[in-house]
Scaffold this motif. Sequence first.
Motif, PDB file in Angstrom:
ATOM      1  N   THR A 193       1.083   2.085  -7.718  1.00  0.00           N
ATOM      2  CA  THR A 193       1.545   2.693  -6.462  1.00  0.00           C
ATOM      3  C   THR A 193       0.617   3.807  -5.989  1.00  0.00           C
ATOM      4  OG1 THR A 193       2.949   4.281  -7.651  1.00  0.00           O
ATOM      5  CG2 THR A 193       3.946   2.174  -7.056  1.00  0.00           C
ATOM      6  N   GLY A 194      -0.536   3.945  -6.622  1.00  0.00           N
ATOM      7  CA  GLY A 194      -1.411   5.083  -6.349  1.00  0.00           C
ATOM      8  C   GLY A 194      -1.973   5.139  -4.949  1.00  0.00           C
ATOM      9  N   ASN A 195      -2.121   3.987  -4.279  1.00  0.00           N
ATOM     10  CA  ASN A 195      -2.696   3.963  -2.932  1.00  0.00           C
ATOM     11  C   ASN A 195      -1.644   3.773  -1.852  1.00  0.00           C
ATOM     12  OD1 ASN A 195      -5.377   4.415  -3.509  1.00  0.00           O
ATOM     13  ND2 ASN A 195      -5.859   2.251  -3.793  1.00  0.00           N
ATOM     14  N   LEU A 196      -0.366   4.023  -2.187  1.00  0.00           N
ATOM     15  CA  LEU A 196       0.719   3.737  -1.255  1.00  0.00           C
ATOM     16  C   LEU A 196       1.470   5.004  -0.867  1.00  0.00           C
ATOM     17  CD1 LEU A 196       2.176   0.592  -3.063  1.00  0.00           C
ATOM     18  CD2 LEU A 196       0.494   0.633  -1.208  1.00  0.00           C
ATOM     19  N   ASP A 197       2.076   4.982   0.312  1.00  0.00           N
ATOM     20  CA  ASP A 197       2.944   6.080   0.710  1.00  0.00           C
ATOM     21  C   ASP A 197       4.228   6.019  -0.114  1.00  0.00           C
ATOM     22  OD1 ASP A 197       5.154   4.555   2.223  1.00  0.00           O
ATOM     23  OD2 ASP A 197       3.339   3.851   3.222  1.00  0.00           O
ATOM     24  N   SER A 198       5.027   7.050  -0.032  1.00  0.00           N
ATOM     25  CA  SER A 198       6.170   7.179  -0.942  1.00  0.00           C
ATOM     26  C   SER A 198       7.178   6.041  -0.790  1.00  0.00           C
ATOM     27  CB  SER A 198       6.866   8.531  -0.739  1.00  0.00           C
ATOM     28  OG  SER A 198       7.298   8.670   0.603  1.00  0.00           O
ATOM     29  N   GLU A 199       7.427   5.595   0.432  1.00  0.00           N
ATOM     30  CA  GLU A 199       8.410   4.523   0.633  1.00  0.00           C
ATOM     31  C   GLU A 199       7.901   3.195   0.084  1.00  0.00           C
ATOM     32  OE1 GLU A 199      11.825   2.393   1.753  1.00  0.00           O
ATOM     33  OE2 GLU A 199      11.396   4.485   1.243  1.00  0.00           O
ATOM     34  N   ASN A 200       6.632   2.859   0.374  1.00  0.00           N
ATOM     35  CA  ASN A 200       6.067   1.632  -0.170  1.00  0.00           C
ATOM     36  C   ASN A 200       5.946   1.704  -1.686  1.00  0.00           C
ATOM     37  OD1 ASN A 200       5.427  -0.561   1.715  1.00  0.00           O
ATOM     38  ND2 ASN A 200       4.259   1.003   2.812  1.00  0.00           N
ATOM     39  N   ALA A 201       5.637   2.894  -2.192  1.00  0.00           N
ATOM     40  CA  ALA A 201       5.553   3.067  -3.645  1.00  0.00           C
ATOM     41  C   ALA A 201       6.894   2.761  -4.291  1.00  0.00           C
ATOM     42  CB  ALA A 201       5.110   4.492  -3.979  1.00  0.00           C
ATOM     43  N   ARG A 202       7.968   3.244  -3.683  1.00  0.00           N
ATOM     44  CA  ARG A 202       9.305   2.984  -4.226  1.00  0.00           C
ATOM     45  C   ARG A 202       9.617   1.498  -4.213  1.00  0.00           C
ATOM     46  NH1 ARG A 202      14.214   1.908  -2.385  1.00  0.00           N
ATOM     47  NH2 ARG A 202      13.569   2.029  -0.190  1.00  0.00           N
ATOM     48  N   LEU A 203       9.300   0.822  -3.112  1.00  0.00           N
ATOM     49  CA  LEU A 203       9.589  -0.605  -2.994  1.00  0.00           C
ATOM     50  C   LEU A 203       8.776  -1.434  -4.003  1.00  0.00           C
ATOM     51  CD1 LEU A 203       9.695  -0.860   0.903  1.00  0.00           C
ATOM     52  CD2 LEU A 203      11.647  -1.003  -0.665  1.00  0.00           C
ATOM     53  N   ILE A 204       7.510  -1.082  -4.164  1.00  0.00           N
ATOM     54  CA  ILE A 204       6.659  -1.814  -5.109  1.00  0.00           C
ATOM     55  C   ILE A 204       7.144  -1.594  -6.539  1.00  0.00           C
ATOM     56  CG2 ILE A 204       4.341  -1.884  -6.127  1.00  0.00           C
ATOM     57  CD1 ILE A 204       4.640  -3.410  -3.452  1.00  0.00           C
ATOM     58  N   LEU A 205       7.526  -0.357  -6.843  1.00  0.00           N
ATOM     59  CA  LEU A 205       8.026  -0.068  -8.188  1.00  0.00           C
ATOM     60  C   LEU A 205       9.313  -0.841  -8.458  1.00  0.00           C
ATOM     61  CD1 LEU A 205       7.456   1.595 -10.708  1.00  0.00           C
ATOM     62  CD2 LEU A 205       8.884   3.397  -9.744  1.00  0.00           C
TER      63      LEU A 205
END
Length: 241
Positions: A172-184
């Motif tokens: 999730t290092g290259n993602l904004d917080s919302e996309n990071a949450r969804l990917i996780l």
Amino acid sequence: MNTMANLVFEGVGLKKEFDDGQVHALRGVDFRIAKGEFVAVIGPSGCGKSTLLQMLGALDRPSGGTLYYCGNSIPDLPNPSAYRAREIGFIFQAFHLLPTFTAVENVQIPMFETDLPASKRRDRAISLLKSVGMDHRLDHFPAKLSGGERQRVAIARSLANGPSVLLADEPTGNLDSENARLILELVVRLHREQNMTLVLVTHDMAIARLASRTITMKDGRVVSDNASAPDAHREKEQAIK
């Protein structure tokens, strides 16, 4: 406690040196990872965590020590590329999608190591993209996808050959917080549903707390190896649903 029969990875005295021994990335690392575990490897930049992950995936070789996958020495595997293709799924921070290939073509790349005919490869790629919510972007090139969409394609690609292990390096290092949450959420769901062993490198303690176990590294050494209590782990999984 991990039984020998249940072990996926075991490292004993792992060392890695660069620049003719001037740089010590790993300094005698010991660990065991059992089938189906979700292990987070944390620590500051340069502590050796990504080097360790690359060794698990046979992308790099140790300078010393031993490293086993299901009882077989990874550095001595006769065909490391076949091991990566059949057993290991990789998710990287930088996505590593080929820019001249569409989403559905990128997902098929690992399948070229198999005997699947072209039609079966495409069908499987479409199915995998659907499973990560990307079936509406099959024929789009990476440049036309957002960061979160690119990482979803990369996750679908990592699952192409039904791996037993998922290795994620700062996914999730290259993602904004919302996309990071969804990917996780997506990665943890896939781990849980498919009972894959998940080893995730991160510097984010919020992500690490979702794992059933956390290995902390510093200066090329493991400084702590803590397992969560089962009840605490269930609470963590509920927190991201």
